[in-house]
Design a protein around this motif. Structure first.
Motif, mmCIF file in Angstrom:
data_model
loop_
_atom_site.group_PDB
_atom_site.id
_atom_site.type_symbol
_atom_site.label_atom_id
_atom_site.label_comp_id
_atom_site.label_asym_id
_atom_site.label_seq_id
_atom_site.Cartn_x
_atom_site.Cartn_y
_atom_site.Cartn_z
ATOM 1 N N ASN A 5 15.213 -33.623 -7.381
ATOM 2 C CA ASN A 5 15.341 -32.315 -8.021
ATOM 3 C C ASN A 5 14.126 -31.884 -8.830
ATOM 4 O O ASN A 5 14.253 -31.137 -9.804
ATOM 5 C CB ASN A 5 16.610 -32.237 -8.875
ATOM 6 C CG ASN A 5 17.856 -32.326 -8.020
ATOM 7 O OD1 ASN A 5 17.908 -31.726 -6.952
ATOM 8 N ND2 ASN A 5 18.826 -33.083 -8.468
ATOM 9 N N TYR A 6 12.948 -32.342 -8.438
ATOM 10 C CA TYR A 6 11.711 -31.831 -9.021
ATOM 11 C C TYR A 6 11.237 -30.653 -8.183
ATOM 12 O O TYR A 6 11.348 -30.661 -6.959
ATOM 13 C CB TYR A 6 10.613 -32.899 -9.035
ATOM 14 C CG TYR A 6 10.850 -34.009 -10.014
ATOM 15 C CD1 TYR A 6 10.535 -33.842 -11.350
ATOM 16 C CD2 TYR A 6 11.392 -35.220 -9.611
ATOM 17 C CE1 TYR A 6 10.747 -34.861 -12.270
ATOM 18 C CE2 TYR A 6 11.607 -36.246 -10.511
ATOM 19 C CZ TYR A 6 11.279 -36.055 -11.835
ATOM 20 O OH TYR A 6 11.491 -37.056 -12.730
ATOM 21 N N PHE A 7 10.696 -29.644 -8.831
ATOM 22 C CA PHE A 7 10.088 -28.527 -8.131
ATOM 23 C C PHE A 7 8.668 -28.941 -7.754
ATOM 24 O O PHE A 7 7.899 -29.361 -8.615
ATOM 25 C CB PHE A 7 10.063 -27.294 -9.039
ATOM 26 C CG PHE A 7 9.396 -26.107 -8.427
ATOM 27 C CD1 PHE A 7 10.021 -25.385 -7.423
ATOM 28 C CD2 PHE A 7 8.143 -25.732 -8.840
ATOM 29 C CE1 PHE A 7 9.393 -24.293 -6.852
ATOM 30 C CE2 PHE A 7 7.514 -24.641 -8.276
ATOM 31 C CZ PHE A 7 8.141 -23.920 -7.272
ATOM 32 N N VAL A 8 8.315 -28.846 -6.494
ATOM 33 C CA VAL A 8 7.026 -29.333 -6.014
ATOM 34 C C VAL A 8 6.330 -28.236 -5.220
ATOM 35 O O VAL A 8 6.939 -27.602 -4.355
ATOM 36 C CB VAL A 8 7.213 -30.578 -5.104
ATOM 37 C CG1 VAL A 8 5.884 -31.034 -4.534
ATOM 38 C CG2 VAL A 8 7.901 -31.694 -5.866
ATOM 39 N N ASP A 9 5.070 -28.006 -5.517
ATOM 40 C CA ASP A 9 4.203 -27.141 -4.714
ATOM 41 C C ASP A 9 3.092 -27.996 -4.147
ATOM 42 O O ASP A 9 2.584 -28.889 -4.847
ATOM 43 C CB ASP A 9 3.564 -26.040 -5.567
ATOM 44 C CG ASP A 9 4.486 -24.872 -5.824
ATOM 45 O OD1 ASP A 9 5.430 -24.669 -5.038
ATOM 46 O OD2 ASP A 9 4.250 -24.160 -6.812
ATOM 47 N N LEU A 10 2.685 -27.713 -2.935
ATOM 48 C CA LEU A 10 1.556 -28.408 -2.317
ATOM 49 C C LEU A 10 0.459 -27.407 -2.020
ATOM 50 O O LEU A 10 0.736 -26.290 -1.579
ATOM 51 C CB LEU A 10 1.974 -29.075 -1.005
ATOM 52 C CG LEU A 10 3.014 -30.171 -1.099
ATOM 53 C CD1 LEU A 10 3.408 -30.628 0.301
ATOM 54 C CD2 LEU A 10 2.496 -31.332 -1.906
ATOM 55 N N SER A 11 -0.769 -27.827 -2.258
ATOM 56 C CA SER A 11 -1.939 -27.020 -1.904
ATOM 57 C C SER A 11 -2.891 -27.923 -1.144
ATOM 58 O O SER A 11 -3.141 -29.052 -1.570
ATOM 59 C CB SER A 11 -2.626 -26.479 -3.150
ATOM 60 O OG SER A 11 -1.731 -25.691 -3.906
#
Length: 80
Positions: A5-11
């Motif tokens: 339940n962590y919010f994760v963004d990838l770049s």
């Protein structure tokens, strides 16, 4: 991390990653030094210059002592 339940963004390049942080708030940023378009050192410097003090972990296998000192001065930390 999403499973926990962590919010994760990838770049996948440094410019997108920096833009993501400038337009969103993150508790932790994990940066690889060797990113295309903008390297991890440049990203960290720009974040600190803009007074953004999110926690940062720098990932790399090739840091010299001078590189480590530079990263520490910009607010990152070191773990074996």
């Amino acid at each position: 991390m999403k499973k926990e339940n962590y919010f994760v963004d990838l770049s996948f390049d440094g410019e997108v990653g920096l833009y993501s942080r400038l337009t969103n708030i993150y508790d932790l940023i994990i940066i690889n030094v060797m990113l295309p378009l903008k390297d991890g050192f440049s990203i960290l410097k720009e974040l600190r210059d803009k007074k953004i003090y999110s926690s940062v972990i720098i990932l790399t296998t090739w840091l010299t002592i001078d590189d480590k000192l530079e990263v520490f001065d910009k607010g990152a930390f070191y773990m074996e």
